[in-house]
Design an enzyme around this catalytic site. Structure first.
Site: not given
Ligand code: ZN
Ligand code: ZN
Length: 579
Positions: A277, A306, A324, A326, A328, A408, A454
């Site tokens: 992000c 992580r 990911q 991912d 945005h 979310k 996200h």
């Protein structure tokens, strides 16, 4: 005490399972005099009990313990409840150190016990009335378990049992477990040569082998193509960033325990990214944005690292490094409903393409403490609700279940065995836009804060591939199969023809291999079936003469001889329709 018929099914099963744990402990103590017993709770499909025993248990022991248990069950003995003074309990369990420790932890002056036959256990109950009422059970496995889950305490032996009200339910459960074991992605990952882990060089880190890499490439290519079609920009961001980036984003404060220690670069702390992000935000901020530029959709197959405790790592499902899918979305308040709707439709299209038709949708709302204003949250929750309702998607509210930065939608997909897998998330963020002070110039010429969402469809490629393997039991549809067909020449004189076919197929982007080992044809067919290759193409004199191949499917069906050009068209069609 309520009679067994009066209590709910759930409570009844709880009593049965818990009672069976007592009966098992009785049996183990009889077979191993001097055994120490610890705790034995019911679990969602049965029960377990932890023991300290003079030797490691073997599967044969389970049979003997089970037999001994059946004797107690056959005798239909009563369970009796009793309360005694703590001192009395200490004397009673004087040779049972784990029980003594449990007694020390009891705050009441008295201790509750349950007894059947000569066996007594510390226990709050409840139990069934008689040992004959425990239902159908089977001891299923042995595992190691630390006393109180603490790795500094002794390692005990845990015996698991499955227990259901009827033999039929037990059978169904055992069949489900067996089917799940056959589909276990860790096992199939090895058998199909898709990936491996090398604990000695770092647990939770995936090594993708060529076949797993092929599967992943197909998924990623599809992902990229569809993201371009849906008007996302695909970006790449660095793998490391300076500490100031992560303190501005708040990750060091709120997510620090999942991040790896920093590395020193020119006297500065740099961190490996746990999320993408903050980088995407920098790209947004790299120029002045007008309302005309919005929405901006940035997507990345971003590899993040992580920290996860080693105890929770599990195949591809829980790892320490993953990619990911991912994205945005930066947009104006007017656009946010449309954007969330698009993201949901996109997700359903995607998951449908991979054979998932059933989902559970959860809408997580504000926790007690949150970033942003109450109005922002109300609006965002309302948008999420309206988007799922407009699509007639059943959903559940997860009250207070959102993380602090925004509400979310979580989507869990259901696989063929009905198991739930968390994959997709669509998440508002009222925190990062504030922290990084991002803005766009509105129609009024003034600066406004954009909304930031996200979104991940698969969650992570690793996890999704793990789920996919279990869903298909490794027998991928043609468009995903790493090897789509194996060409099997009957004799050496057919190898040249087989090689030519390989070239023809590869020229059409079909993934084929030739099996020219000196094995018998039947053995080659069987091996290809075990590798779950969708098609086996057999070539001998007749096929060679007719420019044809004899086609078998991995399920054993025989399609007979087909002209080469026809088969190529047919396979290309099957790939294109993802059937
Ligand atoms: Zn009990
Ligand atoms: Zn994000």
């Amino acid at each position: 005490m309520a009679s067994i018929e009066q209590v709910s099914t759930e409570d009844r099963l709880y009593r049965m399972r818990h009672s069976a744990a007592h009966i098992m402990a009785e049996a183990v103590l009889e077979i191993f005099p001097g055994a120490k017993f610890a705790i034995g709770p019911p679990i969602d499909y049965g029960f377990y009990y932890d023991f300290e025993l003079p030797r490691p248990l073997t599967p044969d022991d389970l049979g003997a313990i089970e037999q001994r248990m059946r004797r107690t069950i056959g005798a239909d003995l009563a369970f009796a409840h009793e309360e005694i003074a703590k001192d009395e309990a200490r004397a009673m369990f004087s040779d049972q150190p784990y029980k003594l420790e449990l007694i020390d932890g009891i705050e009441d002056a008295s201790v509750s016990l349950y007894k059947h036959a000569a066996f007594t256990d510390l226990c709050e109950g409840p139990h069934v009335e008689r040992t004959g009422q425990v239902g159908a059970f089977k001891l299923t496995s042995i595992a190691g378990a630390y006393w109180r889950g603490d790795e500094h305490r002794p390692m005990l032996q845990r015996i698991y049992g499955a227990l259901f009200a009827t033999p039929q339910e037990l059978e169904e459960h055992l069949a489900r477990v067996e089917e799940a074991a056959k589909r276990d992605h860790r096992r199939l990952g090895r058998e199909l040569d898709l990936f491996s882990f090398h604990e000695e060089f770092g647990p939770g880190l995936v090594y993708w082998h060529p076949k797993g890499g092929r599967l992943r490439t197909v998924i990623e290519d599809f992902w990229r193509q569809e993201h371009y079609r849906a008007n996302y920009g695909i970006v790449y961001s660095p793998h490391i960033g300076k500490g100031t980036l992560w303190s501005t984003s708040g990750h060091l404060d709120f997510y620090g325990e999942n991040m790896y220690s920093p590395m020193d670069v020119d006297g500065q702390d740099y961190y490996v990214k746990p999320m993408n992000c903050p980088f995407h935000i920098q790209m947004f901020k790299s120029m002045t944005r007008s309302y005309r530029d919005l929405p901006i959709r940035m997507a990345e197959l971003g590899t993040v690292y992580r920290y996860e405790r080693s105890g929770v790592l599990h195949g591809l499902l829980r790892v320490r490094g993953f990619t990911q899918d991912d994205a945005h979305i930066f947009c104006t308040p007017d656009q946010v409903q449309e954007e969330i709707g698009r993201a949901l439709d996109f997700m359903f299209f995607f998951l449908g393409a991979f054979g998932f038709e059933n989902y559970k949708v959860y809408l997580a709302t504000a926790p007690d403490k949150y970033a942003g204003s109450r109005e922002d949250w109300d609006m965002a929750e309302e948008v999420l609700r309206r988007c799922v309702e407009e699509r007639n998607i059943p959903y559940e509210i997860d009250e207070g279940g959102a993380v602090f930065y925004g509400p979310k939608i979580d989507v869990k997909l259901l696989d063929v065995l009905g198991r739930e897998w968390q994959c997709t998330t669509v998440q508002f963020d009222f925190n990062l836009p504030e922290r990084f002070d991002i803005a766009y110039v509105g129609e009024d010429g003034k600066e406004h804060r954009p909304y930031m969402v996200h979104r991940a469809l698969f969650g992570s490629i690793e996890r999704f591939v793990g789920v996919l393997i279990e869903h298909y039991a490794g027998a991928f549809p043609l468009w995903l199969a790493p090897v789509q067909a194996v060409i099997i020449p009957i004799a050496d004189r057919h190898i040249d023809y087989a090689r030519r076919i390989v070239d023809d197929f590869r020229a059409e982007d079909l993934r084929v291999e030739i099996d020219d080992r000196g094995e018998r044809m039947q053995a080659k067919i069987r091996d290809a079936q075990l590798q779950k290759v969708p098609y086996m193409l057999i070539v001998g004199d007749r096929e060679q003469e007719a420019e044809a191949v004899s086609v078998r499917r991995r399920d054993g069906s025989d399609l007979g001889a087909l002209p080469l050009f026809q088969l190529i068209d047919q396979l290309k069609d099957e790939v294109a329709t993802r059937s």
